[in-house]
Motif scaffolding. Sequence first.
Motif, mmCIF file in Angstrom:
data_model
loop_
_atom_site.group_PDB
_atom_site.id
_atom_site.type_symbol
_atom_site.label_atom_id
_atom_site.label_comp_id
_atom_site.label_asym_id
_atom_site.label_seq_id
_atom_site.Cartn_x
_atom_site.Cartn_y
_atom_site.Cartn_z
ATOM 1 N N SER A 162 -21.904 -7.756 -11.950
ATOM 2 C CA SER A 162 -22.723 -6.574 -11.863
ATOM 3 C C SER A 162 -22.032 -5.269 -12.650
ATOM 4 O O SER A 162 -20.787 -5.510 -13.010
ATOM 5 N N SER A 163 -22.370 -4.196 -12.569
ATOM 6 C CA SER A 163 -21.706 -3.124 -13.093
ATOM 7 C C SER A 163 -21.750 -1.903 -12.349
ATOM 8 O O SER A 163 -22.747 -1.306 -11.608
ATOM 9 N N ALA A 164 -20.558 -1.183 -12.268
ATOM 10 C CA ALA A 164 -20.512 0.283 -11.503
ATOM 11 C C ALA A 164 -21.188 1.031 -12.165
ATOM 12 O O ALA A 164 -21.372 2.271 -11.232
ATOM 13 N N LEU A 204 -20.158 -1.159 -17.645
ATOM 14 C CA LEU A 204 -21.050 -0.968 -18.628
ATOM 15 C C LEU A 204 -22.367 -0.805 -18.113
ATOM 16 O O LEU A 204 -22.800 -1.281 -16.943
ATOM 17 N N GLY A 205 -23.130 -0.476 -19.034
ATOM 18 C CA GLY A 205 -24.644 -0.240 -18.669
ATOM 19 C C GLY A 205 -25.284 -1.441 -18.337
ATOM 20 O O GLY A 205 -24.791 -2.515 -18.645
ATOM 21 N N HIS A 206 -26.792 -1.356 -17.823
ATOM 22 C CA HIS A 206 -27.275 -2.280 -17.660
ATOM 23 C C HIS A 206 -27.631 -3.194 -18.972
ATOM 24 O O HIS A 206 -27.805 -4.262 -18.969
ATOM 25 N N VAL A 207 -27.822 -2.640 -20.170
ATOM 26 C CA VAL A 207 -28.012 -3.098 -21.352
ATOM 27 C C VAL A 207 -26.766 -3.256 -22.145
ATOM 28 O O VAL A 207 -26.564 -4.302 -22.863
ATOM 29 N N GLY A 208 -25.864 -2.150 -22.005
ATOM 30 C CA GLY A 208 -24.649 -2.265 -22.759
ATOM 31 C C GLY A 208 -23.797 -3.546 -22.317
ATOM 32 O O GLY A 208 -23.065 -4.199 -23.244
ATOM 33 N N ALA A 248 -26.798 -3.611 -5.132
ATOM 34 C CA ALA A 248 -27.847 -4.636 -4.985
ATOM 35 C C ALA A 248 -27.748 -5.732 -5.359
ATOM 36 O O ALA A 248 -28.705 -6.739 -5.173
ATOM 37 N N ALA A 249 -26.665 -6.253 -5.888
ATOM 38 C CA ALA A 249 -26.356 -7.568 -6.416
ATOM 39 C C ALA A 249 -26.136 -8.614 -5.312
ATOM 40 O O ALA A 249 -25.651 -8.330 -4.314
ATOM 41 N N PRO A 250 -26.500 -9.816 -5.509
ATOM 42 C CA PRO A 250 -26.263 -10.935 -4.575
ATOM 43 C C PRO A 250 -24.692 -11.114 -4.376
ATOM 44 O O PRO A 250 -23.979 -10.920 -5.152
ATOM 45 N N VAL A 251 -24.388 -11.378 -3.152
ATOM 46 C CA VAL A 251 -22.882 -11.719 -2.912
ATOM 47 C C VAL A 251 -22.728 -13.197 -3.098
ATOM 48 O O VAL A 251 -23.429 -14.105 -2.666
#
Length: 362
Positions: free
Chosen positions: A311-313, A334-338, A322-325
Amino acid sequence: MDTSPTPAFAAIAQGDAAPQHGPRPLPLFLNILWRETEGDAGLRRRAFQGLRRYQEAKRPPPRPAPAIFAHAGSAKLLRYGTKNGRAPVVFVPSLINPPQVLDLSENRSMLRHMAAAGHDAYLVDWGAPAADDQGLDLERHVTERLLPMLAALPQPPILVGYCLGGSLVIGAAASHPARAVAVIAAPWNFDGFPPADRELIEGLWHGSKPVCERLGYVPMEVLQSGFWAMDPTRTIRKYAAFADVTPGSSGEHAFLSVEDWANGGPPLTYAAGRDLFERFYAANASGLGKWKIAGKVVDPAALHCATFSISSATDRIVPASAAPVMAKVETLKLGHVGMIVGSQARQLLWEPLSGWLSSHGG
């Protein structure tokens, strides 16, 4: 202050600019542009210049598509790698926007990087829903699209899902043997989204649902308007910055590729859209252990294989909270697309992920 549209605004709104390229929906984008630049004539002028430049820029011809390995309904499994004895690695994109974000251009392609690194890589192309697909919900996208294509592979695959594709990959691995599972920016625990974002999405769906129900699908423009609303200032400023990018440069090519991808894509089926907005965003069915595939609760912690959550901060679309553990967890900046196509994607995501895939037989 005079807030009437400028001639440039009127010309674009009337369709004088090249209409074949977005942003979609253009009227909403123009309204956001007008609102966000009120009181800043320079920013407004540059944003319009960037917009017209984006619309009129020439695009290179598309590259030849990879071979189709399998298909199920409108979905196709495209093969980038070659037979080499390794476990197949299947990359699953979101249902939102086209799959080419994972194969964006010659120098910004995670799939081609993975194939060059020796992985037998595949990419799911969900295709466009047919007229009778409106009842195809998220569960059926797994059971009637993804699982049949995975069954055509010679051995259990490693599954890699991006964004909503990551959520679907977890569902698939709960029902089909997988050697390993990695997810990138996957929304799972929707209680981890900022309350304001969930309220925004709820309002968007409340206003759009009646029309979507009549149509039998959720137009891409509905989803895009939600993304814009999360960060309208950035939406406009990136077009203003594009006005100053050197013509023919890698920066110009990157902007065109990303924006064409972000403004493209077929609609969601109505049932999938309803699931996304009502069962996931509103009710957090996945995060609370209430989402089922073939009658079985989908639980990332219960998968019988190696798992990796990235995931990304700084992800504005899917926050890290919101990511699964999973067994292995990594948080980038980095960004969602970056994180997929940015200048640091190869170093910070592609190469480490490739190493992890290799360590698990891929």
